[in-house]
Design an enzyme around this catalytic site. Structure first.
Site, PDB file in Angstrom:
ATOM      1  N   CYS A  88      28.965  43.780  26.580  1.00 50.32           N
ATOM      2  CA  CYS A  88      28.530  45.100  26.105  1.00 50.32           C
ATOM      3  C   CYS A  88      28.798  46.109  27.215  1.00 50.32           C
ATOM      4  O   CYS A  88      28.503  45.838  28.386  1.00 50.32           O
ATOM      5  CB  CYS A  88      27.039  45.053  25.789  1.00 50.32           C
ATOM      6  SG  CYS A  88      26.359  46.638  25.248  1.00 50.32           S
ATOM      7  N   HIS A 130      27.395  43.590  16.393  1.00 52.92           N
ATOM      8  CA  HIS A 130      26.958  44.104  17.698  1.00 52.92           C
ATOM      9  C   HIS A 130      26.677  45.616  17.616  1.00 52.92           C
ATOM     10  O   HIS A 130      25.643  46.095  18.083  1.00 52.92           O
ATOM     11  CB  HIS A 130      28.048  43.805  18.742  1.00 52.92           C
ATOM     12  CG  HIS A 130      27.719  44.258  20.135  1.00 52.92           C
ATOM     13  ND1 HIS A 130      27.437  43.371  21.151  1.00 52.92           N
ATOM     14  CD2 HIS A 130      27.628  45.499  20.671  1.00 52.92           C
ATOM     15  CE1 HIS A 130      27.181  44.074  22.262  1.00 52.92           C
ATOM     16  NE2 HIS A 130      27.292  45.359  21.996  1.00 52.92           N
ATOM     17  N   GLU A 131      27.608  46.345  16.985  1.00 51.96           N
ATOM     18  CA  GLU A 131      27.458  47.810  16.926  1.00 51.96           C
ATOM     19  C   GLU A 131      26.334  48.212  15.971  1.00 51.96           C
ATOM     20  O   GLU A 131      25.595  49.157  16.253  1.00 51.96           O
ATOM     21  CB  GLU A 131      28.780  48.478  16.526  1.00 51.96           C
ATOM     22  CG  GLU A 131      29.972  48.185  17.438  1.00 51.96           C
ATOM     23  CD  GLU A 131      29.717  48.398  18.923  1.00 51.96           C
ATOM     24  OE1 GLU A 131      28.820  49.172  19.293  1.00 51.96           O
ATOM     25  OE2 GLU A 131      30.412  47.746  19.729  1.00 51.96           O
TER      26      GLU A 131
HETATM   27 ZN    ZN Z   1      27.078  47.019  23.168  1.00 52.85          ZN
END
Ligand code: ZN
Length: 186
Positions: A88, A130-131
């Site tokens: 990330c 993830h987003e």
């Molecule tokens: Zn991230």
């Protein structure tokens, strides 16, 4: 269009649920451009608006066979799972094996307010999950098991960047290469 500073873990905006976009205007189109430009500069494979300090439900991605942006997304996930490393941009230099659904279908809107459906498996499915998590104030280490998360927190506390909150216009000094996530910075 401008490259924006990326907020790092520890910044409260990353653990706050973002608000839905209500107006599809020029300001929104500027936000999408800033996200794309900042993601490419990092470089990263995906970026969500809270990562540049904007608490709105918008993200962008750019991987080998897919790129785009999505606004106010909702996700349908497969029961099949995948394992794989994940990183990330808000956790420079750190990668953890993170379990995700193998397939994701994301429904939302483009910057003109038109409905869009994005369907992906493997890396694209991972990026969409993830987003979308970022928009709910969830960061990827929240998806790890309790013991793995404890291990990750130790790495984070030992990292040079942790605790360096952004002031507008001041970048923290990151000694670990932010490029160390093998293209998995999301
Ligand atoms: Zn991230």
């Amino acid at each position: 269009m401008a490259i924006q500073p990326i907020r790092l873990f520890g910044d409260p905006v990353l653990t706050t649920s973002a608000s839905p976009v209500e107006t599809f205007d020029k300001e929104l189109r500027n936000l999408v451009s800033d996200l794309i430009e900042t993601m490419h500069d990092a470089p990263g494979a995906g970026l969500a608006a809270p990562q540049i300090g904007v608490s709105l439900r918008v993200f962008v991605w750019d991987i080998e066979d897919s790129d785009g942006h999505l606004i106010n997304p909702s996700l349908d996930l497969s029961e099949d799972l995948q394992d794989g490393d994940e990183g990330c941009l808000s956790f420079p230099g750190l990668l953890y094996e993170t379990e995700r659904a193998f397939k994701a279908v994301a429904r939302g809107f483009n910057m003109h307010g038109e409905p869009v459906t994005i369907e992906g498996t493997e890396l694209l499915a991972r990026v969409l999950q993830h987003e979308s998590d970022h928009l709910d104030g969830i960061v990827f280490i929240d998806r790890l098991s309790k013991s793995e998360r404890k291990h990750a927190m130790k790495d984070i506390r030992n990292s040079d960047w942790f605790g360096t909150l952004h002031e507008a216009g001041s970048q923290p000094v990151i000694k670990i290469s932010p490029h160390g996530t093998r293209g998995l910075g999301l």
